[in-house]
Design a protein around this motif. Structure first.
Motif, short mmCIF file in Angstrom:
data_model
loop_
_atom_site.label_atom_id
_atom_site.label_comp_id
_atom_site.label_asym_id
_atom_site.label_seq_id
_atom_site.Cartn_x
_atom_site.Cartn_y
_atom_site.Cartn_z
N LEU A 54 0.81 -1.12 0.05
CA LEU A 54 -0.08 -0.08 0.13
C LEU A 54 0.75 1.21 0.13
O LEU A 54 2.13 1.07 0.45
N PRO A 55 0.53 2.31 -0.20
CA PRO A 55 1.06 3.54 -0.05
C PRO A 55 1.38 3.96 1.02
O PRO A 55 0.62 3.84 2.08
N ALA A 56 3.03 4.11 1.36
CA ALA A 56 3.27 4.62 2.78
C ALA A 56 4.13 6.01 2.41
O ALA A 56 5.10 6.23 1.88
N ILE A 57 3.34 7.06 2.98
CA ILE A 57 3.90 8.32 2.73
C ILE A 57 4.52 9.05 4.13
O ILE A 57 3.73 9.04 5.05
N GLN A 58 5.79 9.54 3.90
CA GLN A 58 6.26 10.36 5.08
C GLN A 58 6.38 11.70 4.89
O GLN A 58 7.13 12.35 3.76
N LEU A 59 5.81 12.70 5.67
CA LEU A 59 5.97 14.00 5.56
C LEU A 59 6.68 14.65 6.75
O LEU A 59 6.83 14.21 7.73
N THR A 60 7.76 15.49 6.16
CA THR A 60 8.66 16.18 6.99
C THR A 60 8.05 17.41 7.72
O THR A 60 8.04 18.45 6.51
N ALA A 61 7.67 17.52 8.72
CA ALA A 61 6.91 18.84 9.01
C ALA A 61 7.12 18.94 10.66
O ALA A 61 7.58 18.28 11.53
N GLY A 62 6.71 20.16 11.27
CA GLY A 62 6.70 20.41 12.56
C GLY A 62 5.36 20.63 13.02
O GLY A 62 4.46 19.62 12.79
N CYS A 63 4.89 21.90 13.58
CA CYS A 63 3.71 21.74 14.14
C CYS A 63 2.44 21.51 13.35
O CYS A 63 1.37 21.36 13.88
N ALA A 64 2.37 22.00 12.28
CA ALA A 64 1.27 21.98 11.03
C ALA A 64 1.33 20.51 10.58
O ALA A 64 0.56 20.35 9.57
N GLY A 65 2.34 19.66 10.95
CA GLY A 65 2.45 18.22 10.33
C GLY A 65 1.13 17.32 10.37
O GLY A 65 0.94 16.68 9.37
N ALA A 66 0.67 17.65 11.61
CA ALA A 66 -0.53 16.43 11.72
C ALA A 66 -1.79 16.98 10.74
O ALA A 66 -2.34 15.79 10.03
N LEU A 67 -2.06 18.06 10.53
CA LEU A 67 -2.92 18.52 9.58
C LEU A 67 -2.56 18.57 8.31
O LEU A 67 -3.36 18.30 7.32
N GLN A 68 -1.18 18.63 7.87
CA GLN A 68 -0.64 18.21 6.53
C GLN A 68 -1.12 16.73 6.21
O GLN A 68 -1.17 16.37 5.07
N GLY A 69 -1.01 15.97 7.41
CA GLY A 69 -1.39 14.33 7.01
C GLY A 69 -2.80 14.43 6.82
O GLY A 69 -2.93 13.35 6.11
N LEU A 70 -3.59 14.80 7.62
CA LEU A 70 -4.90 14.83 7.56
C LEU A 70 -5.43 15.20 6.01
O LEU A 70 -6.34 15.10 5.49
N TYR A 71 -4.88 16.52 5.64
CA TYR A 71 -5.01 17.19 4.37
C TYR A 71 -4.78 16.16 3.16
O TYR A 71 -5.51 15.78 2.22
N THR A 72 -3.43 15.54 3.52
CA THR A 72 -3.35 14.45 2.28
C THR A 72 -4.23 13.24 2.20
O THR A 72 -4.41 12.73 1.21
N ALA A 73 -4.38 12.83 3.49
CA ALA A 73 -5.39 11.74 3.52
C ALA A 73 -6.69 12.12 3.00
O ALA A 73 -7.43 11.13 2.17
N ARG A 74 -7.38 13.28 3.11
CA ARG A 74 -8.66 13.58 2.54
C ARG A 74 -8.64 13.63 0.92
O ARG A 74 -9.34 13.00 0.27
N ALA A 75 -7.35 13.95 0.51
CA ALA A 75 -7.16 13.91 -1.02
C ALA A 75 -6.93 12.50 -1.30
O ALA A 75 -7.60 12.07 -2.56
N LEU A 76 -6.49 11.44 -0.73
CA LEU A 76 -6.47 10.13 -1.06
C LEU A 76 -7.91 9.63 -0.94
O LEU A 76 -8.37 8.78 -1.78
N LEU A 77 -8.59 9.85 -0.17
CA LEU A 77 -9.88 9.35 0.45
C LEU A 77 -10.95 9.89 -0.94
O LEU A 77 -11.76 9.06 -1.53
#
Length: 336
Positions: free
Chosen positions: A88-111
């Motif tokens: 399956l796709p396994a994606i790593q984002l390098t980020a700080g305090c906004a990283g959690a929402l970057q992850g959820l933003y990316t997840a929403r696009a995948l959904l």
């Protein structure tokens, strides 16, 4: 923390407002997480168990972190292996305090693209920034303050495109960089304490280059206004007056700053959902911890209408992000 860092309790309380924080233990043999990957794996396992979903139903894995265990392999691939996920796709984002929402933003696009279910994890640890021998004399007072400020932790969420079951329904996501022309307010070097080079200071003295630097004046100057702007943007997108929203997750640099930012944003204490004074600033994990607390508060409250607004500001190179969510107890025709 005062004993651990050699700092005064009153200074810690006045400057950070943090009462506690949590550490990975790299030499642990009793189950205590050793690094970011351990934290992420545990959080992922608990999120899957709490959601009651089969591992085989996960279509993608996203990990956001500012402290991966290695440059290569990607920590997300190690976590996938430990969780038993494959093919399956396994994606790593390098980020700080906004990283959690970057992850959820990316997840929403995948959904939205056709995937049905995924796992999003945010995790950070600062264990690599300590000297291997734990010699505090090698760390400057400013760096020690950062160790008291930042905490180790992880959070995770199962995200689903279906309409089955209760959950937090995502109405809107805000994410963009606003760093054009702005100097970074946070810098974390990749090599850790033991790899730090020696540099010549302005006075000619040879010193170890600091592992990280923060411009607290810039953070104090800009973060409250940026957070207030995101909150108002979410209020306009949803049509929810800020004063009527039940749960608002505000930026969490430290306990002292969190209160100041909340007041600037016009958020009442009973609306705010925070955690930093108890957990330390967990970076990519922190919004998940806030969401967990908000969800517990919602479930215990039993209200008919529970709305959640989330604001996070990353000062490293200035990223603003936000979420608008509604809690649904029954099935609904929205993306969760």
């Amino acid at each position: 923390m005062a004993e651990r860092f050699g700092l005064h309790e009153k200074w810690l309380d006045r400057m950070t407002g943090n009462r506690s924080r949590y550490f990975c233990e790299p030499d642990s043999a009793d189950g205590v997480p050793k690094n970011t990957g351990d934290l992420a794996t545990l959080a992922g396992q608990r999120a899957l168990a709490a959601a009651g979903v089969e591992l085989s139903s996960i279509d993608f894995l996203i990990l956001s972190t500012g402290s991966p265990d290695h440059l290569m392999p990607a920590t997300v691939n190690l976590v996938a292996d430990r969780l038993g996920l494959n093919d399956l796709p396994a994606i790593q984002l390098t980020a700080g305090c906004a990283g959690a929402l970057q992850g959820l933003y990316t997840a929403r696009a995948l959904l939205a693209s056709g995937h049905r279910r995924g796992l999003v994890i945010g995790a950070d640890s600062v264990v690599k920034l300590w000297p291997a021998n734990r010699d505090l004399k090698r760390i400057s007072p400013a760096e020690l303050a950062n160790f008291a400020l930042f905490g180790d932790g992880a959070g995770a969420a199962v995200v689903d495109a279906s309409v089955d079951g209760p959950g937090l329904v995502v109405d809107h996501v805000v994410l963009r960089t606003v760093g054009k022309g702005r100097k970074p307010a946070q810098l974390v070097r990749w090599y850790g304490a033991d790899g730090a080079p020696t540099i010549t200071a302005a006075n000619g003295k040879e010193i170890r280059e600091p592992m990280g630097e923060e411009d607290y004046k810039a953070i104090e100057q800009y973060v409250p206004g940026l957070a207030a702007g995101v909150l108002q943007e979410l209020a306009q997108l949803t049509g929810w007056p800020v004063a009527e929203v039940e749960h608002i997750l505000t930026p969490q640099l430290n306990g002292v700053m969190a209160d100041r930012i909340r007041e600037f944003m016009g958020v009442r204490p009973e609306q705010a959902v925070g955690c930093v004074a108890d957990t330390g600033n967990n970076g990519n994990a922190l919004p998940f911890i806030q969401l967990y607390r908000a969800l517990k508060r919602i479930e215990e409250g039993g209200g008919d209408r529970d709305r959640v607004l989330v604001t996070t500001i990353e000062s490293a190179k200035w990223t603003v992000s936000g979420l608008a969510l509604r809690y649904r107890r029954e099935a609904a025709g929205d993306v969760q």
